[in-house]
Write an enzyme that holds these catalytic residues in place. Structure first.
Site, PDB file in Angstrom:
ATOM      1  N   GLU A 160       0.793  -1.243   0.000  1.00 53.11           N
ATOM      2  CA  GLU A 160       0.000   0.000   0.000  1.00 53.11           C
ATOM      3  C   GLU A 160       0.819   1.285   0.000  1.00 53.11           C
ATOM      4  O   GLU A 160       0.578   2.187   0.803  1.00 53.11           O
ATOM      5  CB  GLU A 160      -0.951   0.005   1.204  1.00 53.11           C
ATOM      6  CG  GLU A 160      -1.854  -1.214   1.235  1.00 53.11           C
ATOM      7  CD  GLU A 160      -2.811  -1.245   2.423  1.00 53.11           C
ATOM      8  OE1 GLU A 160      -2.636  -0.445   3.361  1.00 53.11           O
ATOM      9  OE2 GLU A 160      -3.720  -2.084   2.419  1.00 53.11           O
ATOM     10  N   GLU A 274      -6.337 -10.474  -1.363  1.00 57.11           N
ATOM     11  CA  GLU A 274      -7.136 -10.258  -0.145  1.00 57.11           C
ATOM     12  C   GLU A 274      -8.620 -10.190  -0.499  1.00 57.11           C
ATOM     13  O   GLU A 274      -9.349  -9.300  -0.037  1.00 57.11           O
ATOM     14  CB  GLU A 274      -6.703  -8.962   0.549  1.00 57.11           C
ATOM     15  CG  GLU A 274      -5.216  -8.923   0.861  1.00 57.11           C
ATOM     16  CD  GLU A 274      -4.778  -7.718   1.694  1.00 57.11           C
ATOM     17  OE1 GLU A 274      -5.652  -6.989   2.197  1.00 57.11           O
ATOM     18  OE2 GLU A 274      -3.559  -7.523   1.824  1.00 57.11           O
TER      19      GLU A 274
HETATM   20  C1  XIL Z   1      -6.335  -6.148   8.282  1.00 55.01           C
HETATM   21  C2  XIL Z   1      -6.715  -7.320   9.163  1.00 55.01           C
HETATM   22  O1  XIL Z   1      -7.638  -8.121   8.468  1.00 55.01           O
HETATM   23  C3  XIL Z   1      -7.336  -6.822  10.447  1.00 55.01           C
HETATM   24  O2  XIL Z   1      -7.543  -7.899  11.354  1.00 55.01           O
HETATM   25  C4  XIL Z   1      -6.431  -5.782  11.116  1.00 55.01           C
HETATM   26  O3  XIL Z   1      -7.076  -5.233  12.228  1.00 55.01           O
HETATM   27  C5  XIL Z   1      -6.076  -4.687  10.136  1.00 55.01           C
HETATM   28  O4  XIL Z   1      -5.500  -5.243   8.957  1.00 55.01           O
HETATM   29  N1  XIL Z   1      -4.891  -4.498   3.672  1.00 55.01           N
HETATM   30  C6  XIL Z   1      -3.935  -5.366   4.127  1.00 55.01           C
HETATM   31  C7  XIL Z   1      -4.221  -6.230   5.299  1.00 55.01           C
HETATM   32  O5  XIL Z   1      -2.876  -5.490   3.486  1.00 55.01           O
HETATM   33  O6  XIL Z   1      -3.072  -6.477   6.068  1.00 55.01           O
HETATM   34  C8  XIL Z   1      -5.305  -5.665   6.156  1.00 55.01           C
HETATM   35  O7  XIL Z   1      -5.631  -6.636   7.165  1.00 55.01           O
HETATM   36  C9  XIL Z   1      -6.510  -5.307   5.324  1.00 55.01           C
HETATM   37  C10 XIL Z   1      -6.161  -4.265   4.294  1.00 55.01           C
END
Ligand code: XIL
Length: 383
Positions: A160, A274
């Site tokens: 990101e 994701e």
């Molecule tokens: C999220 C997790 O799912 C949550 O449990 C945590 O509180 C915050 O992070 N992008 C990403 C992930 O790359 O690491 C994130 O995961 C969601 C957005």
């Protein structure tokens, strides 16, 4: 025991037997997602696995080829304070995966979130110098990536780095603490150290909404193309791009398809890293999104259709897509818990979306042979 009680007992027992039989039968009939997509791309799920029930672990073994630790390999949990590393949760997670023939994907080495403030603080209470911040980054990457060397398939090295709501005329890098302490070359540096630490790992750039603007060549997609070209030019050893895929019922699917072919045109592999499609409200990789409340039943059909269309796209580009990972395993093991974004309910019952994906895979197998042969000739899988 009087007659009425005896009859009630018999009815209850018969009902229980029928349910058990029904569940057994449903389970026996249930297809495995990873088997349905075998030979196309890996199917993955996120989870740290600590505290998971035996049913949840069985669900992972049955449906997924690969697991990404949802939180436990991030900078904050692995190195909460300087030189104080903590690997108990990810070690247990990786051990379970190795014992159960499930692969692991590493997530993540360089990120603006879930990263201790100490990385950026100097000894004198001033902000850390560029040199100090880089030294700490190098140590972090080497310690974490070498620990899991040979046991993870690859890493989301940089997560990101692009900011939201840009025009697409620049890289629009997020003004994170890493950017402030080091500058834009921190991204290339992270890739180089990850390569040194684990020469065999696939190394990915991972981000959300980077498909947005692909058709019109604007916005976050255009910025991502600029950034990736620079990383390649600067010699960053980058294998591929992770499109996070935090999507919703109105996601622009044409952008998704165009983004995949654009990244492939740079010589990069692609993964959906994701995936979740919220059944109500908004979605993105940002932490606070709108959504929740009562979800109308019909939304689950709409959700199934979005998932189906997405997988039809992924199948068309299976020659460049290596993995499709869901961000969780069920509507309760999900960071979008109130929006029921995944394939299974909290009780692990398959939702319409699950059945749609099994069906999409079987239709694909029925595709005329010459079509797939032509595709393989044009773009052989390189791995
Ligand atoms: C999220 C997790 O799912 C949550 O449990 C945590 O509180 C915050 O992070 N992008 C990403 C992930 O790359 O690491 C994130 O995961 C969601 C957005």
């Amino acid at each position: 025991m009087n007659k009425r009680i005896l009859i009630s007992c018999l009815i209850v027992c018969a009902a229980a037997a029928a349910t058990v039989y029904g569940e057994d039968k449903a389970e026996a009939d249930l297809k495995s997602l990873k088997e349905a997509y075998a030979g196309k791309f890996l199917i993955g799920a996120a989870g740290d696995l600590r505290g998971y029930s035996s049913d949840e672990l069985a669900n992972i073994k049955m449906h997924y080829d690969i697991v990404t630790p949802e939180n436990s390999m991030k900078p904050q949990p692995t190195q909460p304070t300087e030189n104080n590393f903590n690997f108990s949760t990810p070690d247990a997670m990786v051990d379970w995966c190795m014992k159960n023939d499930v692969k692991v994907w590493g997530h993540t080495l360089l990120w603006h979130a879930q990263t201790g403030r100490w990385f950026f603080e100097g000894p004198d209470g001033q902000p850390a110098s560029r040199e100090l911040a880089l030294e700490r980054l190098k140590k972090h990457i080497f310690t974490v990536a070498q620990r899991y060397k040979g046991r993870v398939v690859g890493w989301d090295v940089v997560n990101e780095a692009i900011d939201d709501r840009g025009t697409g005329r620049t890289e629009n890098l997020r003004r994170s603490s890493w950017y402030t302490a080091v500058g834009p070359d921190v991204l290339t540096q992270a890739f180089k150290w990850a390569r040194e630490a684990d020469p065999d790992a696939e190394l990915y750039y991972n981000d959300y909404n980077i498909e947005q603007g692909a058709v019109a060549n604007t916005g976050k997609h255009a910025s991502s193309m600029m950034l990736l070209k620079r990383l390649i030019e600067e010699g960053a050893p980058i294998t591929g791009v992770g499109i996070q895929g935090h999507w919703h019922l109105d996601t622009n699917l044409a952008d998704v398809e165009k983004a995949i072919t654009n990244y492939a045109s740079l010589g990069l592999r692609v993964a959906i890293t994701e995936l979740d499609v919220t059944a109500t409200g908004d979605n993105s990789g940002e932490f606070n999104v709108r959504g929740g409340g009562t979800i109308p039943e019909e939304n689950y059909q709409k959700q199934a259709e979005v998932y189906r269309k997405l997988f039809e796209i992924f199948l068309r580009h299976a020659d460049v897509i290596d993995r499709v990972t869901f961000w969780g395993i069920s509507d309760t093991r999900s960071w979008r818990g109130r929006q029921n974004a995944l394939l299974f309910t909290g009780r692990l019952e398959p939702k319409p979306a699950f059945h749609a994906l099994i069906e999409a895979a079987s239709k694909n197998e029925a595709a005329p042979k010459n079509e797939s042969a032509a595709k393989n000739e044009a773009a052989p899988k390189t791995d």
